[in-house]
Scaffold this motif. Sequence first.
Motif, mmCIF file in Angstrom:
data_model
loop_
_atom_site.group_PDB
_atom_site.id
_atom_site.type_symbol
_atom_site.label_atom_id
_atom_site.label_comp_id
_atom_site.label_asym_id
_atom_site.label_seq_id
_atom_site.Cartn_x
_atom_site.Cartn_y
_atom_site.Cartn_z
ATOM 1 N N ALA A 75 -18.764 75.954 66.578
ATOM 2 C CA ALA A 75 -19.781 74.922 66.356
ATOM 3 C C ALA A 75 -20.986 75.151 67.266
ATOM 4 C CB ALA A 75 -19.187 73.536 66.610
ATOM 5 N N SER A 88 -23.322 69.413 65.483
ATOM 6 C CA SER A 88 -22.034 69.906 64.989
ATOM 7 C C SER A 88 -21.391 68.810 64.141
ATOM 8 C CB SER A 88 -21.116 70.281 66.162
ATOM 9 O OG SER A 88 -21.736 71.217 67.018
ATOM 10 N N ARG A 135 -12.033 71.033 66.914
ATOM 11 C CA ARG A 135 -13.213 70.209 66.634
ATOM 12 C C ARG A 135 -13.263 68.948 67.495
ATOM 13 N NH1 ARG A 135 -13.529 66.019 62.839
ATOM 14 N NH2 ARG A 135 -11.583 65.272 61.925
ATOM 15 N N ASN A 141 -19.026 68.428 62.220
ATOM 16 C CA ASN A 141 -17.572 68.311 62.082
ATOM 17 C C ASN A 141 -16.883 67.896 63.372
ATOM 18 O OD1 ASN A 141 -15.306 68.579 60.315
ATOM 19 N ND2 ASN A 141 -14.694 70.402 61.448
#
Length: 459
Positions: free
Chosen positions: A354, A256, A325, A258
């Motif tokens: 994600a 993921s 995130r 980000n």
Amino acid sequence: MLRGWQQECAQLVEHKYFSDEAHFFLQATPGSGKTFLAAEVAKRLLQSRQIDLVLCFAPAKEVCNGITATFSKHLGCSFDGGLGSIGKCLTYQAIQFLSDSFWQTLSRYRVFVVFDEIHHCSTGSPQANMWGQMIMRRVQSLASYTLAMSGTPWRSDELPIALAKYTNPEGKLVVDYQYGLTQAVADGVCRIPKIVLVDNQVESRSQNDGVKHFSSLQQMLKETKHSYRSVVEEPTALKHLLKLACRKLSAIRQQSPNAGGLVVASSVAHANEIAQLLKCEFDQSVCIVTYQKERPHQQIESFRHNNLQWIVSVGMISEGTDIPRLQVCCHVSTVRTELYFRQVLGRILRVNQAPNQEAWLFTFAERRLVEYAQRVQDDIPESCSLVTVEPQNKTLPDIALIDCEHQSVQALPPQSLGTGVLSFSELTLPANNLNFDTLSFGHFHHRVIKVFQEHGNLA
């Protein structure tokens, strides 16, 4: 689209309001979507022409910004209090500065009032805060309907929460709907948290006592005059904790890209030191958010959408700030209440799209933090004298205590530490005897607490 619990709760709110009861108290775990639920209730009340305006209160401006965005999008109209707006969100602190014209306006319209994280407002005591008293004296009497929400409905000072009802004489909080972390994890609404408790073999030097060796941080803090601050601000210990966290974030970002991390520091100077370590020692991208920075809320909003690895904060991203995130957190604040610990943990629990949905919190093995970590799987801590939890009608598994080095398993009763799985793993590094006044740190090791996992899911 509403989640199952949001649909169920919205129906209960409607039923209670239309049964001539004007107040509803919701307890839902951080990251579960309380704000969206409140926006849905507002939408239904507007569509049924039960209200004219919506007013929200929240503990901080950043939380207000998130509420404004959610309500504006879900209601399909402006929510900034301007011309043509259907409502507005204000901070609790702003209540005491509202003009007489504001209260007159409120009295002329049918208003739905939402109180987010209502535990910030106390009442029923001379020590109660100003905004809690204003809610009880003015807002509640003028509102047509009220919705009080909290992810952690208790207070460290144990004062009663405004708009809350308690049993007599036990003093247990009565809620209209509860959605706990156990349910949220089972529904895939929240991530399964893993909590890493870093410990050390410490050496203490003093003129009076000479040299003493301690097998753990907890023993050192108990038997010496050293404070917890001396641990979280010690460069060697801090570097080790950050190193573990950076490694974990790097692994998550392989799936993921980000994913981001949060460090909750003890002071502005501490935050600056941490940011410098992240940049220079670990080659990380980082931003700092403190009250001393210009436009901190814009910095938080920017981090929400950019690709920086870390954000370092001093108490500004502990509650109600939605940054999905975030998946790794370092708790190195000197604030060690259970309320604050759970609020910080909640920042990394919100599920997003994600590929990797891990959530890791890193902190030191101080006695209270260890206790809080072990109780995370309890939706509401047993130590809270004002809160009651509905009993769960199911058998919960024992804890499996795993010694990774010797591969032995010992079953413990659920009441000893809670339920779920507590697994221990150790990481030993070369001794690094750098002195911090009278402290030297030797071998670091850590244990990982994994919650809400059955025995068969152990790696």
